[in-house]
Design a protein around this motif. Structure first.
Motif, PDB file in Angstrom:
ATOM      1  N   UNK A  69       0.877  -1.174   0.000  1.00 15.54           N
ATOM      2  CA  UNK A  69       0.000   0.000   0.000  1.00 15.54           C
ATOM      3  C   UNK A  69       0.913   1.222   0.000  1.00 15.54           C
ATOM      4  N   UNK A  70       1.199   1.734  -1.190  1.00 18.92           N
ATOM      5  CA  UNK A  70       2.124   2.851  -1.337  1.00 18.92           C
ATOM      6  C   UNK A  70       1.350   4.140  -1.565  1.00 18.92           C
ATOM      7  N   UNK A  71       1.889   5.252  -1.086  1.00 13.05           N
ATOM      8  CA  UNK A  71       1.244   6.552  -1.285  1.00 13.05           C
ATOM      9  C   UNK A  71       2.251   7.523  -1.884  1.00 13.05           C
ATOM     10  N   UNK A  72       1.738   8.392  -2.756  1.00 15.93           N
ATOM     11  CA  UNK A  72       2.603   9.372  -3.407  1.00 15.93           C
ATOM     12  C   UNK A  72       1.780  10.438  -4.093  1.00 15.93           C
ATOM     13  N   UNK A  73       2.427  11.131  -4.999  1.00 16.40           N
ATOM     14  CA  UNK A  73       1.783  12.220  -5.735  1.00 16.40           C
ATOM     15  C   UNK A  73       2.448  12.345  -7.099  1.00 16.40           C
ATOM     16  N   UNK A  98      -1.159   4.953  -4.378  1.00 10.44           N
ATOM     17  CA  UNK A  98      -2.313   5.840  -4.324  1.00 10.44           C
ATOM     18  C   UNK A  98      -1.849   7.283  -4.511  1.00 10.44           C
ATOM     19  N   UNK A  99      -2.397   7.930  -5.531  1.00 11.13           N
ATOM     20  CA  UNK A  99      -2.045   9.304  -5.857  1.00 11.13           C
ATOM     21  C   UNK A  99      -3.186  10.232  -5.462  1.00 11.13           C
ATOM     22  N   UNK A 100      -2.854  11.507  -5.233  1.00 10.80           N
ATOM     23  CA  UNK A 100      -3.896  12.458  -4.841  1.00 10.80           C
ATOM     24  C   UNK A 100      -4.721  12.927  -6.035  1.00 10.80           C
ATOM     25  N   UNK A 101      -4.120  12.921  -7.237  1.00  8.55           N
ATOM     26  CA  UNK A 101      -4.830  13.302  -8.464  1.00  8.55           C
ATOM     27  C   UNK A 101      -4.390  12.392  -9.597  1.00  8.55           C
ATOM     28  N   UNK A 102      -5.081  12.466 -10.712  1.00  9.22           N
ATOM     29  CA  UNK A 102      -4.704  11.689 -11.895  1.00  9.22           C
ATOM     30  C   UNK A 102      -3.312  12.111 -12.376  1.00  9.22           C
ATOM     31  N   UNK A 103      -2.508  11.174 -12.879  1.00 10.41           N
ATOM     32  CA  UNK A 103      -1.186  11.530 -13.411  1.00 10.41           C
ATOM     33  C   UNK A 103      -1.312  12.476 -14.602  1.00 10.41           C
ATOM     34  N   UNK A 104      -0.351  13.354 -14.748  1.00 13.16           N
ATOM     35  CA  UNK A 104      -0.330  14.269 -15.881  1.00 13.16           C
ATOM     36  C   UNK A 104       0.049  13.512 -17.149  1.00 13.16           C
ATOM     37  N   UNK A 120      -6.778   8.291  -4.915  1.00 16.38           N
ATOM     38  CA  UNK A 120      -7.396   8.151  -3.594  1.00 16.38           C
ATOM     39  C   UNK A 120      -8.809   8.720  -3.581  1.00 16.38           C
ATOM     40  N   UNK A 121      -9.637   8.141  -2.728  1.00 15.09           N
ATOM     41  CA  UNK A 121     -10.974   8.690  -2.527  1.00 15.09           C
ATOM     42  C   UNK A 121     -10.872  10.105  -1.962  1.00 15.09           C
ATOM     43  N   UNK A 122     -11.841  10.925  -2.270  1.00 16.99           N
ATOM     44  CA  UNK A 122     -11.838  12.323  -1.858  1.00 16.99           C
ATOM     45  C   UNK A 122     -12.191  12.429  -0.371  1.00 16.99           C
ATOM     46  N   UNK A 123     -11.198  12.802   0.446  1.00 13.25           N
ATOM     47  CA  UNK A 123     -11.446  12.886   1.891  1.00 13.25           C
ATOM     48  C   UNK A 123     -12.357  14.065   2.235  1.00 13.25           C
TER      49      UNK A 123
END
Length: 468
Positions: A69-73, A98-104, A120-123
């Motif tokens: 379960x990796x997190x990044x941006x 899991x990214x905060x937004x779609x990749x460019x 990621x789901x919108x907190x």
């Protein structure tokens, strides 16, 4: 270590045999009603044990049982993707980043050598969102919940990490295989620095180093996860919230020394050259430390160290020490990373202490580290000659790692060595067995040298052998 299922099966075998004795006894000596009653309950127990014995033996934990379960941006992925790509094994390792937004568009098409990404789901949709001190960290934490909801089959362990975490996955499997995934386990390590642990928690697994949660624990955690986040909304550090939530579920951190948060600055070569005998599981914070190898950039140094790790992770960064008594020299090998030559005989009890080439994450008065250190020294009897990993090859049923001198020591020779300087040594070859290291203890070694090349052979320590 014997598996829990082995002991359960053995117990059942004995109890089934013993359970038939009172039933037989009652058939002979007691009335029919009592006999029927005892036979009934004895049969239930016997059937349950027989069902247990008839179940297929569970396979040993392997890499397919781990879910990362990796997190990044996308904003950091461009500069950090090499760190993850170096250890990720496409179609073998399982998990998502899991990214905060779609990749460019710059990052698309998404490389198959990367972990699959999910947004990621919108907190902001959470009822308690306005309370949160650090919403971005809530996103990190909820990645565990979002992963669990995917209902992937065969998962035994959930392993967290960041986009600048480096995992030695074979060693991670080795560590987790000691534990029963059907029980509740929270496995990781705290920080290298006292103040980081004090400000957050000494009972917290630091997420950049990675920590592992058993399936049984995650199964309980996800039911209460959002409720717990709301309860601790005033805490911004996601790893601290995790430790508190798990504590409230009755589960405390189990420490494994192979996880490394690297709450350090600068040159960590002294730290990596004197590691504990525990399997090395992870590294983190590459952007805040110097490149691991002289003359390389950060991504290049990570790719380089993985050349050795991809051949034999069981020995990765494991320290072996041997002596040339005729010259009063001591060799200290950190397999796959470095070799030191000291112009004096030193015991392992001294050389296992890291040389303080690094600085703490948070400064202040000593003590600052969770371990003892040695200071950098200008004494020619204390200061080593440094050699760094150069190449690796398989040869004659073994593995050969080569190390070269990257810079001169620029000191006179140590008078204790009889003025026998190690300056002429230009490279070192370390021969290790093809088989992985089996026991979690230091290996011993023998060394000889001719001309400007030293040769070291790793071996099991002899009975009662003293490394001094």
């Amino acid at each position: 270590m014997s598996s829990p299922s082995y002991h359960t099966n053995s117990l059942c075998k004995y109890l089934v045999i013993l359970g038939t004795v009172p039933v037989f006894f009652t058939l002979v000596f007691f009335n029919q009603t009592y006999t029927i009653s005892k036979s009934f309950y004895g049969s239930i127990f016997t059937i349950k044990c027989q069902e247990r014995l008839s179940q297929p033996k569970e396979t040993a934990t392997n890499l397919s049982h781990l879910m990362f379960v990796l997190v990044g941006s996308p904003h950091t992925w461009k500069n950090r993707r090499t760190y993850v790509e170096s250890w990720w094994r496409p179609n073998v390792t399982r998990g998502n980043i899991f990214l905060d937004v779609e990749p460019s568009e710059e990052l698309l098409p998404w490389s198959p050598s990367f972990p699959p990404f999910r947004v990621s789901e919108d907190v902001k949709k959470l009822r308690f969102y306005p309370k949160l001190v650090k919403p971005s960290h809530t996103r990190f934490y909820r990645a565990i919940l979002e992963t669990y909801k995917l209902k992937d089959e065969g998962v035994r362990w959930y392993v967290t990490g960041d986009d600048d975490s480096l995992f030695f996955v074979d060693n991670l499997v080795d560590v987790l295989s000691k534990y029963d995934h059907t029980k509740k386990h929270y496995i990781g390590m705290n920080s290298e620095t006292i103040k980081s642990n004090f400000f957050f928690s000494f009972e917290m697994g630091f997420g950049g180093a990675g920590y592992a949660l058993s399936y049984a624990l995650v199964e309980d955690l996800v039911v209460k996860l959002d409720e717990c986040v709301e309860k601790y909304h005033f805490i911004w550090a996601v790893d601290q919230i995790q430790s508190l939530c798990l504590a409230d579920l009755g589960v405390d951190l189990t420490l494994e020394k192979g996880f490394h948060q690297i709450d350090l600055y600068g040159d960590i070569s002294g730290f990596l050259s004197s590691q504990p005998t525990a399997p090395h599981v992870s590294l983190h914070h590459f952007d805040t430390v110097s490149p691991l190898f002289p003359g390389m950039n950060r991504p290049g140094s990570v790719i380089h160290i993985m050349k050795a790790a991809n051949v034999d992770q069981s020995r990765m960064l494991q320290q072996s020490i041997c002596h040339v008594r005729a010259s009063n020299w001591t060799f200290s090998v950190s397999w796959g990373y470095s070799v030191h030559i000291y112009e004096k005989i030193f015991p392992r009890s001294h050389l296992k202490l890291p040389i303080e080439t690094f600085r703490p994450w948070i400064g202040g008065r000593y003590p600052v580290y969770m371990f003892n250190t040695r200071p950098l020294s200008q004494d020619p009897c204390e200061a080593p000659h440094w050699f760094f990993f150069d190449s690796i090859e398989k040869e004659n049923q073994g593995v050969v790692t080569s190390y070269t001198r990257k810079f001169p020591r620029n000191m006179t020779s140590c008078s204790f060595s009889g003025n026998i300087s190690a300056d002429p040594i230009a490279s070192i070859r370390v021969f290790s067995p093809i088989n992985p290291r089996q026991e979690r203890k230091a290996e011993c070694c023998d060394v000889d040298y001719e001309g400007d090349v030293a040769s070291i052979r790793l071996r099991d320590c002899r009975r009662n052998e003293i490394i001094a």
